[in-house]
Scaffold this motif. Structure first.
Motif, PDB file in Angstrom:
ATOM      1  N   SER A  26      18.414 -15.069  27.126  1.00  0.00           N
ATOM      2  CA  SER A  26      18.426 -13.816  26.821  1.00  0.00           C
ATOM      3  C   SER A  26      17.950 -12.707  28.457  1.00  0.00           C
ATOM      4  O   SER A  26      18.106 -13.179  28.848  1.00  0.00           O
ATOM      5  N   LEU A  27      18.996 -11.320  28.462  1.00  0.00           N
ATOM      6  CA  LEU A  27      18.763 -10.650  29.586  1.00  0.00           C
ATOM      7  C   LEU A  27      17.938  -9.590  29.005  1.00  0.00           C
ATOM      8  O   LEU A  27      17.909  -9.118  28.111  1.00  0.00           O
ATOM      9  N   GLU A  28      17.542  -8.809  29.836  1.00  0.00           N
ATOM     10  CA  GLU A  28      16.495  -8.574  29.791  1.00  0.00           C
ATOM     11  C   GLU A  28      16.849  -6.994  29.553  1.00  0.00           C
ATOM     12  O   GLU A  28      18.863  -6.705  29.720  1.00  0.00           O
ATOM     13  N   ASP A  29      16.462  -5.387  29.756  1.00  0.00           N
ATOM     14  CA  ASP A  29      17.617  -4.108  29.796  1.00  0.00           C
ATOM     15  C   ASP A  29      18.400  -4.010  29.929  1.00  0.00           C
ATOM     16  O   ASP A  29      18.884  -4.602  31.206  1.00  0.00           O
ATOM     17  N   GLY A  30      19.215  -3.268  30.016  1.00  0.00           N
ATOM     18  CA  GLY A  30      20.801  -3.240  30.622  1.00  0.00           C
ATOM     19  C   GLY A  30      22.174  -3.293  29.559  1.00  0.00           C
ATOM     20  O   GLY A  30      23.224  -3.242  30.005  1.00  0.00           O
TER      21      GLY A  30
END
Length: 144
Positions: A26-30
């Motif tokens: 998964s990717l972090e914020d944004g």
């Protein structure tokens, strides 16, 4: 190369992406987040994409499902990274046409994704192969 050898090679490519998925996580914020599932067979995907200045700068997925579904998600995230959104959507259109047995622009380099062309012979599995692509389309449309 004979048809049987080509078919075997395609199976190996699919199994490689299934057993060693690219861009899983998964990717972090944004990032854009899209959850989709295929209730027919239970495939589920959680797609994260970062789109900056009209370009897909990163894409990751998580989920569970059959080898075709997970391999397709791996291949899709791999090919759209670094592409502008219009190109990613064009690739999705080409992939959809390939899955439906329709004519498609064969000059477009699909890379490993070509290994999934045999899925078109099995209508029940087309939804498995297209799940990640539908999630990407939804994410792009919601993010605009």
């Amino acid at each position: 190369m004979s048809f049987n050898n080509l078919d075997q090679l395609y199976r190996q490519v699919i199994m490689d992406h299934y057993k060693n998925p690219r861009n899983k996580g998964s990717l972090e914020d944004g990032s854009l987040m899209v959850d989709m599932n295929n209730p027919t067979c239970g495939d589920r995907i959680h797609l994260n994409m970062k789109v900056e200045d009209g370009k897909v700068t990163d894409a990751k997925f998580d989920g569970e499902g059959c080898s075709i579904s997970m391999a397709s998600a791996s291949m899709m995230t791999q090919i759209i990274k670094g592409k502008d959104v219009d190109t990613a959507m064009k690739l999705s259109e080409v992939f959809s046409n390939m899955m439906q047995g329709k004519e498609y622009d064969e000059d477009i380099d699909l890379g490993d994704i070509e290994a999934l062309q045999g899925v078109a012979k099995f209508p029940a599995r087309i939804k498995c192969a297209t799940l990640a692509w539908k999630a990407m389309e939804k994410g792009v449309k919601e993010g605009q």
